[in-house]
Design a protein around this motif. Structure first.
Motif, PDB file in Angstrom:
ATOM      1  N   CYS A   1     -33.440 106.406 -47.700  1.00  0.00           N
ATOM      2  CA  CYS A   1     -33.461 105.954 -49.027  1.00  0.00           C
ATOM      3  C   CYS A   1     -32.214 105.944 -49.950  1.00  0.00           C
ATOM      4  N   GLN A   2     -31.247 106.615 -49.285  1.00  0.00           N
ATOM      5  CA  GLN A   2     -29.991 106.564 -50.034  1.00  0.00           C
ATOM      6  C   GLN A   2     -28.863 106.809 -49.137  1.00  0.00           C
TER       7      GLN A   2
ATOM      8  N   ALA B   1     -32.254 104.259 -37.825  1.00  0.00           N
ATOM      9  CA  ALA B   1     -32.316 103.364 -38.594  1.00  0.00           C
ATOM     10  C   ALA B   1     -31.976 101.971 -37.707  1.00  0.00           C
ATOM     11  N   CYS B   2     -30.824 102.063 -37.080  1.00  0.00           N
ATOM     12  CA  CYS B   2     -30.504 100.819 -36.250  1.00  0.00           C
ATOM     13  C   CYS B   2     -31.631 100.361 -35.281  1.00  0.00           C
TER      14      CYS B   2
ATOM     15  N   SER C   1     -40.283 112.994 -43.095  1.00  0.00           N
ATOM     16  CA  SER C   1     -39.991 113.384 -41.876  1.00  0.00           C
ATOM     17  C   SER C   1     -39.521 112.639 -40.793  1.00  0.00           C
ATOM     18  N   ARG C   2     -39.607 111.218 -40.921  1.00  0.00           N
ATOM     19  CA  ARG C   2     -38.929 110.315 -40.012  1.00  0.00           C
ATOM     20  C   ARG C   2     -37.587 110.116 -40.334  1.00  0.00           C
TER      21      ARG C   2
ATOM     22  N   ARG D   1     -38.808 101.170 -46.213  1.00  0.00           N
ATOM     23  CA  ARG D   1     -40.000 100.524 -45.798  1.00  0.00           C
ATOM     24  C   ARG D   1     -40.704 101.670 -44.859  1.00  0.00           C
ATOM     25  N   ASP D   2     -41.132 102.839 -45.827  1.00  0.00           N
ATOM     26  CA  ASP D   2     -41.713 103.967 -45.222  1.00  0.00           C
ATOM     27  C   ASP D   2     -42.234 104.780 -46.212  1.00  0.00           C
TER      28      ASP D   2
END
Length: 286
Positions: free
Chosen positions: A33-34, A110-111, A27-28, A56-57
């Motif tokens: 992942c792609q 993500a940044c 949910s974050r 990394r989650d």
């Protein structure tokens, strides 16, 4: 799903726009992942890039059911920080398309999480484009658009989703005649419907327009012939004017306004459905 970078032209070719789509592990929104990126120029694809990422989650079962990516698929794969420079190189300073702004938010998150510079790009939402280009489709989800427009598509695969969203833009430009710059400009807000002329061959008619705004050319033509222009099809509507020629296309016949008009006709309402050429013929004879 294989990490790949494909250039169909030289790397120096500058795309008119790029498209990005991401899948997330949980949910974050930072848990990318792609990533899939496709570049378009002159109405054709010129490169694509796709990779799986170790977010990394954690992987949530709900997300995995959607896109099919699980923790074991990303063992040994790069993290977002590892490919940040690649994404930055494709998007920075360009027009970037995403189908909704979920991908924009995920990229920014993500940044932040990976302590990388924000990517400065001009965003264009292909959902907004599709709603303007094909306003009478009941849904503007990517899968629905892909089926309607004949775009090959595998839903919730980042590269396939990015490619499909890019073709939505290409087909919207072709369908409407609006340029990429036009789509980037704020949409025009339709003004009030024109006032009906005091007299004319359509005096007393209550006309709805399908395929143009309520203040467009067809609306003004109908009003000049004495018709009252309605905001939509209702029980008092006596005429639906469809922008275009017969036979009407699938999107027109599937639109809410067209279906409502046909329902009223079946119930005995004396409602006529006319192509725009028929309205112009009435005007020429007036």
């Amino acid at each position: 799903m294989i990490d790949q970078m494909t250039n169909r032209d030289t790397e120096a070719t500058t795309p008119d726009f790029v498209v990005i789509d991401v899948e997330t592990a949980c949910s974050r929104v930072s848990s990318i992942c792609q990533v899939g990126i496709v570049g378009f120029k002159d109405g054709r694809e010129i490169f694509d890039y796709e990779t799986l990422l170790d977010p990394r989650d954690e992987f949530n079962v709900f997300n995995t059911r959607i896109h099919g990516i699980a923790a074991h698929h990303v063992v040994g794969k790069p993290s977002f920080s590892d490919i940040h420079a690649v994404v930055h190189g494709h998007l920075s300073g360009r027009t970037t398309v995403a189908h909704s702004y979920f991908d924009k938010g995920a990229l920014a998150a993500a940044c932040r999480i990976h302590d990388r510079a924000m990517i400065e790009t001009t965003w264009l939402d292909s959902v907004r484009v599709a709603k303007r280009a094909w306003p009478d489709l009941e849904s503007h989800r990517l899968g629905v658009l892909a089926r309607y427009l004949g775009i090959e598509h595998r839903h919730h695969d980042a590269l396939s989703d990015a490619r499909a969203a890019g073709w939505v833009i290409v087909k919207a430009i072709d369908h409407t005649g609006l340029s990429l710059a036009d789509w980037l400009a704020p949409p025009r807000v339709a003004g009030p419907a024109p006032r009906a002329a005091a007299d004319g061959p359509l005096r007393g008619e209550r006309v709805a327009i399908l395929g143009e705004p309520r203040d467009g050319k067809l609306a003004h033509l109908a009003a000049s012939l004495g018709a009252r222009v309605m905001t939509g099809v209702g029980s008092s509507t006596t005429m639906l004017v469809v922008a275009g020629r017969e036979p009407f296309g699938r999107a027109t016949r599937a639109s809410a306004a067209f279906l409502k008009a046909e329902e009223l006709r079946r119930e005995g309402t004396p409602l006529r459905i006319l192509p725009s050429d028929a309205l112009r013929t009435i005007a020429a004879r007036a």
